[in-house]
Write a protein that holds these residues in place. Sequence first.
Motif, PDB file in Angstrom:
ATOM      1  N   ARG A 116       0.731   3.849  -2.906  1.00 49.68           N
ATOM      2  CA  ARG A 116       0.306   5.235  -2.517  1.00 49.68           C
ATOM      3  C   ARG A 116       1.339   6.437  -3.539  1.00 49.68           C
ATOM      4  N   GLU A 162       0.505   3.594   6.807  1.00 48.64           N
ATOM      5  CA  GLU A 162      -0.186   2.679   5.905  1.00 48.64           C
ATOM      6  C   GLU A 162      -0.708   1.304   6.382  1.00 48.64           C
ATOM      7  N   PRO A 169      -5.919   8.578  -7.587  1.00 49.73           N
ATOM      8  CA  PRO A 169      -5.983   8.512  -6.189  1.00 49.73           C
ATOM      9  C   PRO A 169      -7.512   8.495  -5.459  1.00 49.73           C
ATOM     10  N   SER A 195       0.821  -1.031  -0.260  1.00 51.01           N
ATOM     11  CA  SER A 195       0.018   0.114  -0.045  1.00 51.01           C
ATOM     12  C   SER A 195       0.765   1.349   0.070  1.00 51.01           C
ATOM     13  N   PRO A 218       0.555   5.537  -7.843  1.00 57.60           N
ATOM     14  CA  PRO A 218      -0.931   5.369  -8.097  1.00 57.60           C
ATOM     15  C   PRO A 218      -0.997   4.674  -9.657  1.00 57.60           C
ATOM     16  N   LYS A 278      -5.827   1.872  -1.280  1.00 60.78           N
ATOM     17  CA  LYS A 278      -5.614   3.101  -1.583  1.00 60.78           C
ATOM     18  C   LYS A 278      -6.166   4.252  -0.944  1.00 60.78           C
TER      19      LYS A 278
END
Length: 617
Positions: A223, A505, A579, A219, A226, A498
């Motif tokens: 981030r 995270e 995002p 993740s 993307p 996301k």
Amino acid sequence: MNIGDGIIDPSPLMNHGGGNNNHAFEQGAAMSVTLTDFQKTSTDGNATTATNNTAIKPISWRNPIQSTNAHLTSLSKIFTWKFLSWVAIDNFTLSGGVMTLLWSIGLPLFKELGIDASRQQLYSTMIISPFALKPFIGVTSDLFPMGGYNKRYLALVSIMLGVVGCTALLILYHSGSADVAVSQGTASVQQLTDFIVICFFAMNLEGATLDILGEGKYSEFMRLHPESGSSIISFKFVWSLLGMIVTQSYVGPLSDAGYFHVLFWIALFLLLAPFYPTWRGWIPEKKRTIDEPGMVKVCGGGMLFHRGIFQQKKTPFIAIALSGLAAPLMSAVSTYADLSLGLLCSGFTLLVLLATTYAVFPRKFFRITLGLMLLVLCRIRITSGLSYFYTANEECLPDGPQFSYTFYITLTGIVGSVIHLIAVMLYQTFMSSWKYRPALIFSMVVGSLATIVDWIIIMRWNVALGIPDKVFFILGNATFENLTNILHAIPMSAISAKISPPGMESAVFAYSVGIGTFCYMITNLLGSAIIQWSGMKTIGEDCNFDSLPHLIIIFQVLVPMLVGVPATLFIPNVEQTEPLIDWEKERWYESNDEVGRTFDSDEEAMDGETDFRLPIL
């Protein structure tokens, strides 16, 4: 039979854009690439940087081998080869291996002990409850580096717990143990069943821990990049599904033969498989030290505590940790105290979690979480009732399908897993260019209609038309239900990955996934209660499945469409490469220096070294 669909929380490794789905980049409409230093793994497992092209290369149907290699190479430039290898091993041996084995073996093992469908579904819920512990595990990972690492040694501890649980099972459970327990009466059966559930819980705890640690890491990558879309999700699903195919190939025949002890030996090997790559640091992370601001020693110096980040984010950390403990406790109450009380407590806990999410996180995060919760809750599980119907013997259901475990678990499981792989290819080729909302609506509606196949078999209409049960089941349930399950799971998993804020995270991703697993467990508890209250008789002689067709229409067709389709309105209708939450714009946190400060390097951003403080809510 659907093994754990909806929780895992699984083209051939295709590009998230696939085919002509890179039009956003070509037209310049999608986000531009602003980060060019990608994290790679050095020989000691720590992060270094290198400059690479961020575009994920698609797989071409005309040149599948060459394009797959190019796709994996471009994927490794973002996620690193070692981490991709670790994800593959983890998902093949644990998510696809051990979890599938435990989920599959529960049906024949508990039936042999004379456990009915409603009770078996309660035990299954307790066995998968470690996956609802993910928020607690995520917080532990973020706040308590062990030996200087947030993930490595926590993962190794979980591996040891899984091995201990399986070893205890091998020592105390032998061939004939079930027969001895049944002959000694209900108390002996209950004692043996409780022991099996505890051991299965420990084995799944390893899988849940490694799963969330890997999810938290990718993740972070997603981030920062993307433009990778859902490629890593598809990569993970492929290896999980391959593990499922291999596992299902032997679980059915060994279950028919009663060789459960052999299955436990196989599980022990699978539990040990991730040890070496985890120990060697294939999860890329920077070693933390006591010299970092806010870091203090605990447990005699063998563990660090990030007091600084905890003080700055105390409220969400506490909320996330407590949410992870809710599901196992509620499952234990429902299984060992009273089902009605467990359902009541679970409903209250769910409302508390929803209110906490509203109070702690930005409104956009709350709306997405609410949508994900409803999408899971609307699919109430009556899986055990269906499984007992399909595998009922002649004494129980003379005119039933009477499937063997080799057919029901192995043959249909392998067919279903192959369909899963095809579904991943189809999704990556055609649906990855869709916006989230239409992708979820399509999979929800088609998935609901696919369950009509079960209804037709139970009504015996296929037999009246001259179509054998096995043929109709393979062409129907094993094909369409498994197809739609994956088409639904991929966007759900991508959304959860996301919406995590920088610096938290692992914890926030675990919170999102943990709430989803909690909702999944509630649907299992509800399904168990519905099976029990419907008067269905699933073991012994003269079984009664008369209520099953009505339950399918109400809870598998109508409720998902009436609740699930409107629930997609809470999900942003954006492209899957965009995002979902702009955390700088939301201003949920502020840096110690200034709002919106940029990181000095990708490594700093990846390791979450910048301290943030919550705004006053």
